[in-house]
Design an enzyme around this catalytic site. Structure first.
Site, PDB file in Angstrom:
ATOM      1  N   LYS A   1       2.053  -4.060   6.669  1.00 46.37           N
ATOM      2  CA  LYS A   1       2.478  -3.988   5.264  1.00 46.37           C
ATOM      3  C   LYS A   1       3.998  -3.799   5.184  1.00 46.37           C
ATOM      4  O   LYS A   1       4.678  -4.418   4.365  1.00 46.37           O
ATOM      5  CB  LYS A   1       1.759  -2.849   4.537  1.00 46.37           C
TER       6      LYS A   1
ATOM      7  N   TYR B   1      -2.032  -1.782  11.085  1.00 43.49           N
ATOM      8  CA  TYR B   1      -2.247  -2.269   9.716  1.00 43.49           C
ATOM      9  C   TYR B   1      -1.093  -1.844   8.807  1.00 43.49           C
ATOM     10  O   TYR B   1      -0.500  -2.654   8.112  1.00 43.49           O
ATOM     11  CB  TYR B   1      -3.572  -1.740   9.152  1.00 43.49           C
TER      12      TYR B   1
ATOM     13  N   SER C   1       0.832  -1.202   0.000  1.00 44.55           N
ATOM     14  CA  SER C   1       0.000   0.000   0.000  1.00 44.55           C
ATOM     15  C   SER C   1       0.869   1.255   0.000  1.00 44.55           C
ATOM     16  O   SER C   1       1.999   1.248   0.518  1.00 44.55           O
ATOM     17  CB  SER C   1      -0.852  -0.044   1.265  1.00 44.55           C
TER      18      SER C   1
HETATM   19  N1  LIG Z   1      -8.740  -1.826  -0.724  1.00 40.08           N
HETATM   20  C1  LIG Z   1      -7.756  -0.970  -0.476  1.00 40.08           C
HETATM   21  O1  LIG Z   1      -7.985   0.227  -0.362  1.00 40.08           O
HETATM   22  C2  LIG Z   1      -6.338  -1.453  -0.363  1.00 40.08           C
HETATM   23  C3  LIG Z   1      -5.274  -0.532  -0.476  1.00 40.08           C
HETATM   24  C4  LIG Z   1      -3.965  -0.981  -0.351  1.00 40.08           C
HETATM   25  C5  LIG Z   1      -3.713  -2.336  -0.107  1.00 40.08           C
HETATM   26  N2  LIG Z   1      -4.757  -3.206   0.011  1.00 40.08           N
HETATM   27  C6  LIG Z   1      -4.467  -4.616   0.290  1.00 40.08           C
HETATM   28  O2  LIG Z   1      -4.975  -5.410  -0.768  1.00 40.08           O
HETATM   29  C7  LIG Z   1      -5.396  -6.676  -0.273  1.00 40.08           C
HETATM   30  C8  LIG Z   1      -6.821  -6.935  -0.691  1.00 40.08           C
HETATM   31  O3  LIG Z   1      -7.643  -5.888  -0.213  1.00 40.08           O
HETATM   32  P1  LIG Z   1      -9.202  -5.865  -0.475  1.00 40.08           P
HETATM   33  O4  LIG Z   1      -9.605  -4.444  -0.493  1.00 40.08           O
HETATM   34  O5  LIG Z   1      -9.546  -6.731  -1.621  1.00 40.08           O
HETATM   35  O6  LIG Z   1      -9.723  -6.483   0.891  1.00 40.08           O
HETATM   36  P2  LIG Z   1     -10.892  -7.547   1.154  1.00 40.08           P
HETATM   37  O7  LIG Z   1     -11.116  -7.568   2.624  1.00 40.08           O
HETATM   38  O8  LIG Z   1     -12.055  -7.285   0.285  1.00 40.08           O
HETATM   39  O9  LIG Z   1     -10.214  -8.910   0.681  1.00 40.08           O
HETATM   40  C9  LIG Z   1      -9.360  -9.661   1.489  1.00 40.08           C
HETATM   41  C10 LIG Z   1      -9.853 -11.084   1.472  1.00 40.08           C
HETATM   42  O10 LIG Z   1      -8.971 -11.878   2.262  1.00 40.08           O
HETATM   43  C11 LIG Z   1      -9.725 -12.763   3.072  1.00 40.08           C
HETATM   44  N3  LIG Z   1      -8.894 -13.085   4.223  1.00 40.08           N
HETATM   45  C12 LIG Z   1      -8.497 -12.281   5.235  1.00 40.08           C
HETATM   46  N4  LIG Z   1      -7.704 -12.956   6.082  1.00 40.08           N
HETATM   47  C13 LIG Z   1      -7.572 -14.224   5.599  1.00 40.08           C
HETATM   48  C14 LIG Z   1      -6.899 -15.384   6.003  1.00 40.08           C
HETATM   49  N5  LIG Z   1      -6.188 -15.407   7.117  1.00 40.08           N
HETATM   50  N6  LIG Z   1      -6.990 -16.491   5.264  1.00 40.08           N
HETATM   51  C15 LIG Z   1      -7.732 -16.520   4.134  1.00 40.08           C
HETATM   52  N7  LIG Z   1      -8.420 -15.451   3.690  1.00 40.08           N
HETATM   53  C16 LIG Z   1      -8.344 -14.313   4.409  1.00 40.08           C
HETATM   54  C17 LIG Z   1     -11.016 -12.011   3.381  1.00 40.08           C
HETATM   55  O11 LIG Z   1     -12.098 -12.880   3.671  1.00 40.08           O
HETATM   56  C18 LIG Z   1     -11.246 -11.248   2.080  1.00 40.08           C
HETATM   57  O12 LIG Z   1     -12.037 -11.999   1.177  1.00 40.08           O
HETATM   58  C19 LIG Z   1      -5.174  -6.628   1.232  1.00 40.08           C
HETATM   59  O13 LIG Z   1      -3.933  -7.207   1.525  1.00 40.08           O
HETATM   60  C20 LIG Z   1      -5.154  -5.146   1.527  1.00 40.08           C
HETATM   61  O14 LIG Z   1      -4.414  -4.857   2.683  1.00 40.08           O
HETATM   62  C21 LIG Z   1      -6.051  -2.803  -0.128  1.00 40.08           C
END
Ligand SMILES: NC(=O)c1ccc[n+]([C@@H]2O[C@H](COP(=O)([O-])OP(=O)(O)OC[C@H]3O[C@@H](n4cnc5c(N)ncnc54)[C@H](O)[C@@H]3O)[C@@H](O)[C@H]2O)c1
Length: 339
Positions: A156, A152, A127
């Site tokens: 990362k 959080y 991120s």
């Molecule tokens: N959405 C944003 O704004 C954003 C920005 C920067 C980075 N990210 C990163 O991108 C990735 C995806 O984000 P997203 O927005 O799709 O989030 P999201 O919560 O929609 O998706 C994450 C998925 O991982 C699953 N999950 C969580 N812990 C788990 C585990 N221990 N085992 C198996 N499954 C698990 C959840 O059920 C979910 O379906 C994350 O790592 C997040 O930190 C997201």
């Protein structure tokens, strides 16, 4: 078929869109998700869009023994895209250990299993929070990493260090670390999109929920920042554009297009938009008004950040293409579908 890719967190927001693009590009996808922040119906949405149902294993990446059974069941996994993580910044402040366990142990398990099962590479979801408030904008990948403002954000940074140190110590796999700016929008089919749990923490789901009447009013946190209209500035990136970058990254690793074992890329548009401009763009694009009010600043918010995406543009050959209006319309169509 181009090969098997394990997509952890593939039922989630970015993971589901990436699964669609991987399948469209000819990859076989195995989704591992514990559904802690997603719903299994998203797999139906993926199938509706692509005509292919990805393999789905309801597994917690923290549980190494069970995760190992996935590698045994699907031999010949070529690459991993690791999305699975807990991602709510505010919640992480109140439940730091939950965040450290989930986000750190999941990646540790994968990094330990990869050599055992001869997995060639891992793409990691990082991120722009790792940059904190950068001194220079737009921010590129050489900007210094700043102390994290939340557990959080810290996960990362530590996750990036896990990968860097493992490769430094001789791990044979490759890795591409993608630093996302602010992903928004939904698939144009409205079959998949962001499914916020409870009160949305992110601006766009809150905005669409307000526009449809689920929430009374959208709060704009601060109008006294050092920006043209006083509200915070972010770089909003369309989720399908973002998903496509993962396909390019996986291909780059598996086809050995680079001599580098570890690479970092910013994924953003290169354009900053203020919160007030975003609300205005949404109203213009959809014709729907968003009741909003200015409130005080929110702790931990960065004033302004947008990407210099030149490295991703030139080295990966990837560029964000969708307009903000189309992206906001896709978010609105998804909200209408959810209703
Ligand atoms: N959405 C944003 O704004 C954003 C920005 C920067 C980075 N990210 C990163 O991108 C990735 C995806 O984000 P997203 O927005 O799709 O989030 P999201 O919560 O929609 O998706 C994450 C998925 O991982 C699953 N999950 C969580 N812990 C788990 C585990 N221990 N085992 C198996 N499954 C698990 C959840 O059920 C979910 O379906 C994350 O790592 C997040 O930190 C997201």
């Amino acid at each position: 078929m181009k090969g098997r890719i394990l997509v952890t967190g593939g039922a989630g927001y970015i993971g589901s869109h990436t699964t669609v693009e991987l399948q469209n590009a000819g990859y076989e996808v195995i989704i591992v998700d514990n559904l802690s922040n997603s719903k299994v119906e998203i797999i139906d949405g993926i199938e509706k869009i692509t005509g292919i149902r990805p393999a789905f294993e309801q597994v917690d990446c923290v549980n190494k023994a069970v995760l190992t059974t996935v590698f045994k069941k699907y031999p010949d996994i070529k690459g991993i895209i690791h999305f699975a993580a807990s991602k709510a910044v505010g919640e992480s402040v109140h439940k730091p250990l939950l965040y450290y366990r989930n986000n750190l142990v999941s990646l540790l398990n994968l990094l330990e299993l990869m050599p055992e099962y001869d997995v060639k590479g891992i793409v990691f979801s990082s991120s722009c929070t790792v940059y904190g408030q950068p001194e220079r904008l737009p921010v590129d990948e050489t900007a210094p990493i700043q102390p994290a403002l939340s557990p959080y954000g810290n996960t990362k940074q530590i996750n990036e260090e896990f990968i860097r140190d493992a490769i430094h110590a001789g791990a044979s796999y490759k890795s591409i670390i993608l630093r996302y700016f602010n992903p928004i929008g939904a698939h144009p089919s409205a079959e998949i999109g962001e499914l916020p749990n409870g009160v949305p923490q992110n601006l766009v789901p809150f905005l669409t929920q307000t526009a449809i009447g689920i929430r009374k009013e959208l709060s704009v946190f601060g109008n006294d920042y050092n920006t043209p209209d006083g509200s915070c500035i972010r770089d909003y990136i369309n989720v399908v554009d973002l998903a496509k970058a993962h396909v390019v990254a996986i291909e780059r690793m598996l086809e050995n297009r680079s001599d580098e074992q570890l690479e970092y890329f910013n994924l953003g548009t290169g354009k900053g938009l203020s919160v007030l401009q975003l609300i205005n763009s949404f109203e213009q694009a959809t014709g729907v008004k968003v009741p909003h009010k200015i409130v005080g600043r929110r702790e931990g918010d960065i004033e302004k950040i947008w990407a210099n995406p030149r490295r991703a543009n030139e080295v990966l050959g990837w560029t964000a293409k969708e307009t903000i209006e189309d992206t906001l319309r896709s978010a609105w169509n998804w909200q209408l579908k959810l209703k």
